[in-house]
Design a protein around this motif. Structure first.
Motif, short mmCIF file in Angstrom:
data_model
loop_
_atom_site.label_atom_id
_atom_site.label_comp_id
_atom_site.label_asym_id
_atom_site.label_seq_id
_atom_site.Cartn_x
_atom_site.Cartn_y
_atom_site.Cartn_z
N ASP A 149 0.83 -1.21 0.00
CA ASP A 149 0.00 0.00 0.00
C ASP A 149 0.87 1.26 0.00
N LEU A 150 1.91 1.24 0.82
CA LEU A 150 2.80 2.40 0.92
C LEU A 150 3.54 2.63 -0.40
N ALA A 157 1.02 9.06 -5.42
CA ALA A 157 0.63 10.29 -4.70
C ALA A 157 1.67 10.65 -3.64
N PRO A 158 2.92 10.85 -4.05
CA PRO A 158 3.98 11.11 -3.06
C PRO A 158 3.77 12.41 -2.27
N LEU A 179 13.69 4.00 -0.19
CA LEU A 179 12.34 3.44 -0.29
C LEU A 179 11.56 4.10 -1.42
N ALA A 180 11.65 5.44 -1.51
CA ALA A 180 10.94 6.16 -2.56
C ALA A 180 11.45 5.77 -3.95
N GLY A 185 8.42 6.12 -7.76
CA GLY A 185 7.76 7.41 -7.91
C GLY A 185 8.75 8.52 -8.20
N PRO A 186 8.24 9.73 -8.47
CA PRO A 186 9.12 10.88 -8.73
C PRO A 186 9.84 11.32 -7.45
N LEU A 187 11.16 11.22 -7.42
CA LEU A 187 11.91 11.54 -6.20
C LEU A 187 11.71 12.98 -5.77
#
Length: 329
Positions: A149-150, A157-158, A179-180, A185-187
């Motif tokens: 989920d995270l 949706a960061p 983790l990101a 996702g976009p850092l």
């Protein structure tokens, strides 16, 4: 700044009776106690009650309790992820044979992000003491139920998934960046909210000010046990503290937070060897062992050339991570 006299811990027991006074150590088992001096200083580049502060004070307790010294003066020098404390130590204690400096992975990351004038090249490693791992937590009622989920939230949706961490540039920050990146996702959109004090980070997670909290397990342990927080995963390669690692759950990241003791750059080799031996003996003290168990820390003793090599690799690795993850203070 705070000084703790030896009598606080010995309750009037003389040096001659020291071996019998150490809980769990008989006179036959008692190690030879080195004497470093009547008064020592431990410089801790962190706020009081932080994990690094707790480590430094537990170490000081052990040295006083064993008679390695009569008094310990603690100097908490917080600021910019510990780099302010490092610069002060370099300026004031470079040749001081009675002063120790506490350092950890967080300090290495902060140096890489803050780029201070003083780096770990300006101090000398004496001994690595312990290691622990970070844990990813959410509030008990959070809609984020699993690591997957995270990951989905960080990917899609960061900006709406703020992550609470400790020091900017520290080990929490570095691990969050990893983790990101693993989430894909976009850092640049990953939102980090640093908290200088551990209790503020805990409150932020429980009150929903951040969607996720990431820091040392010991900070969240009580609230995880009490059901107020839920642990999603830990930063170790395998399960720890009864929690699965992120790697075991399909997220290819892990990171260890170590804590070590350093001496001034101009302290001679013979004195550094005495310091290392004193620290080794301090690790035998029952109250130190009790603190390790209660704080969920793992002993990870390392000294000499192996430690110097380890620190060099850690510095280069984390510098590269900070660059690749585009981490900023």
């Amino acid at each position: 700044m705070h000084t703790v006299p030896r009598r606080t811990f010995l309750g009037g027991v003389g040096v001659a009776g020291m071996a019998m006074a150490i809980p769990g150590i008989s006179s036959a088992q008692a190690p030879k106690i080195p004497k470093l001096g009547n008064k020592l200083k431990i410089v801790i580049p962190a706020v009081s009650r932080s994990s690094l502060d707790q480590t430094g004070r537990a170490l000081g307790d052990a040295m006083v309790g064993l008679g390695i010294t009569d008094e310990i003066e603690y100097d908490n020098l917080d600021g910019k992820g510990g780099t302010v404390g490092l610069m002060t130590f370099v300026d004031k204690h470079s040749a001081d044979p009675n002063s120790f400096f506490m350092g950890d992975t967080t300090l290495v990351g902060s140096i890489a992000v803050q780029k201070p004038a003083a780096t770990l090249a300006r101090v000398q490693p004496v001994a690595r003491l312990i290691s622990d791992y970070l844990v990813v937590v959410v509030a008990a009622n959070s809609p984020i139920k699993t690591v997957n989920d995270l990951v989905q939230r960080l990917r899609t949706a960061p900006k709406q998934t703020p992550i609470g961490i400790g020091t900017a540039g520290g080990v929490d920050h570095v691990f969050t960046g990893l983790l990101a990146k693993a989430a894909g996702g976009p850092l640049d959109d990953t939102t980090y909210l640093p908290f200088a004090r551990s209790f503020e980070l805990v409150e932020a997670v429980m009150m929903g000010k951040v969607a996720v909290g990431i820091t040392s397990y010991s900070v969240f342990a009580q609230d995880i046990a009490g059901g107020r927080l839920r642990a999603l995963g830990v930063s170790s390669a395998k399960a720890a503290y009864g929690v699965k690692s992120l790697r075991e759950q399909g997220v290819d990241v892990d990171l260890t937070n170590w804590r070590a003791v350093f001496a001034g750059q101009a302290v001679p080799p013979a004195r550094r060897a005495e310091m290392a031996e004193a620290l080794r003996v301090a690790m035998t003290y029952d109250f130190w062992k009790k603190t390790l168990k209660e704080s969920n820390w793992e002993p990870s003793w390392l000294t000499g050339p192996n430690l110097s090599g380890f620190i060099d690799i850690e510095v280069k690795t984390i510098q590269l991570m900070v660059q690749l993850l585009k981490l900023k203070a």
